[in-house]
Design a protein around this motif. Structure first.
Motif, mmCIF file in Angstrom:
data_model
loop_
_atom_site.group_PDB
_atom_site.id
_atom_site.type_symbol
_atom_site.label_atom_id
_atom_site.label_comp_id
_atom_site.label_asym_id
_atom_site.label_seq_id
_atom_site.Cartn_x
_atom_site.Cartn_y
_atom_site.Cartn_z
ATOM 1 N N CYS A 171 22.323 -9.688 2.948
ATOM 2 C CA CYS A 171 21.941 -10.089 1.463
ATOM 3 C C CYS A 171 21.480 -11.630 1.477
ATOM 4 O O CYS A 171 20.607 -11.981 0.533
ATOM 5 C CB CYS A 171 23.115 -10.072 0.619
ATOM 6 N N TRP A 178 17.865 -11.614 2.672
ATOM 7 C CA TRP A 178 17.010 -11.080 1.426
ATOM 8 C C TRP A 178 16.831 -12.346 0.114
ATOM 9 O O TRP A 178 15.860 -12.577 -0.202
ATOM 10 C CB TRP A 178 17.645 -9.900 0.801
ATOM 11 N N ARG A 179 18.198 -13.051 -0.101
ATOM 12 C CA ARG A 179 17.961 -13.958 -1.033
ATOM 13 C C ARG A 179 16.825 -15.117 -0.542
ATOM 14 O O ARG A 179 16.414 -15.743 -1.424
ATOM 15 C CB ARG A 179 19.344 -14.709 -1.423
ATOM 16 N N ALA A 230 13.980 -3.174 3.981
ATOM 17 C CA ALA A 230 15.022 -2.961 5.215
ATOM 18 C C ALA A 230 15.233 -1.527 5.357
ATOM 19 O O ALA A 230 14.951 -0.671 4.642
ATOM 20 C CB ALA A 230 16.513 -3.370 4.570
ATOM 21 N N MET A 271 25.134 -3.570 0.046
ATOM 22 C CA MET A 271 23.817 -4.413 -0.050
ATOM 23 C C MET A 271 23.428 -4.467 -1.508
ATOM 24 O O MET A 271 22.877 -5.321 -1.948
ATOM 25 C CB MET A 271 22.758 -4.027 0.930
ATOM 26 N N VAL A 311 20.667 -6.523 -3.373
ATOM 27 C CA VAL A 311 19.230 -6.060 -2.748
ATOM 28 C C VAL A 311 18.829 -4.775 -3.329
ATOM 29 O O VAL A 311 19.483 -3.843 -3.718
ATOM 30 C CB VAL A 311 19.658 -5.788 -1.203
ATOM 31 N N ILE A 313 15.090 -0.510 0.494
ATOM 32 C CA ILE A 313 16.107 0.020 1.331
ATOM 33 C C ILE A 313 15.585 1.313 1.911
ATOM 34 O O ILE A 313 16.098 2.320 1.222
ATOM 35 C CB ILE A 313 17.692 -0.183 1.096
#
Length: 207
Positions: A50, A53-54, A61, A83, A88, A93
């Motif tokens: 995470c 991602w941020r 992913a 996640m 996310v 994903i």
């Protein structure tokens, strides 16, 4: 060696593991984050995914991992679900929920990636996994997908600093167990030599 490794590493072995196995790579934004499934330290792995991602380190992913003994949910379902719960987007994903080892993580994920994104469209991958498994993640990926650029991020919940892994009995057992797999796995064609140049633990990786 088996997972019950209790031997003590030599000074030369500690130096080799720090330099060659527990590597850190320069990190830059990648097309894909490859999250290898786990039953240990799930929360810290999810938190790191995470964070990446941020901070804008990946566009897509894939989370890979099957159902392990004692659980009704796959590693993939547990990690991907966590996640998403932490922000996310679910639609970025991809999921692989059959793999039972690192080799299967890669082998089973590649067709999913090809169908969803096209392997030719993925130029760079960040591998995310346990500290003690370390370079075996990208070495496995390199065996089956040599063309893509690979980076490595590892996490653990040990209070012991990574460079002092050998001073913690459980940390040492896990590292040595993985280190002992490298040469036999290379000989059997499960993994391929990687990287051409990495940074050993204690050297500063760029983030």
């Amino acid at each position: 060696m088996t997972s019950s490794t209790t031997r003590l590493p030599t000074e030369a072995e500690i130096a080799a593991i720090n330099a060659q196995h527990l590597i850190e790579t320069p990190l830059r934004p990648a097309d894909l984050l490859f999250v290898f499934g786990t039953r240990k330290d799930v929360e810290v792995r999810v938190e790191e995914a995470c964070r990446l991602w941020r901070e804008g380190y990946f566009r897509w992913a894939i989370v890979s991992g099957g159902v392990t003994p004692g659980s009704e949910l796959s590693e993939c379902e547990i990690i991907a679900g966590a996640m998403v719960a932490r922000g996310v987007p679910a639609d970025i994903i991809l999921r692989e929920d059959r793999a039972m080892n690192t080799g299967e993580n890669v082998i089973f994920s590649l067709p999913i990636l090809e169908e969803a994104l096209g392997l030719a469209n993925i130029r760079s991958v960040i591998c995310l996994g346990n500290t003690w498994t370390a370079r075996r993640y990208p070495m496995t990926l390199h065996r089956h997908w040599p063309e893509v650029e690979k980076m490595l991020v590892t996490v653990d919940s040990f209070a012991t600093p990574r460079a002092l892994w050998h001073t913690d009995a459980e940390f040492s057992r896990r590292v040595l167990n993985e280190w002992d797999k490298i040469e036999p796995y290379k000989a059997r064609g499960f993994i391929a030599e990687w990287p051409d140049g990495g940074l050993g633990v204690g050297q500063q990786a760029q983030r």
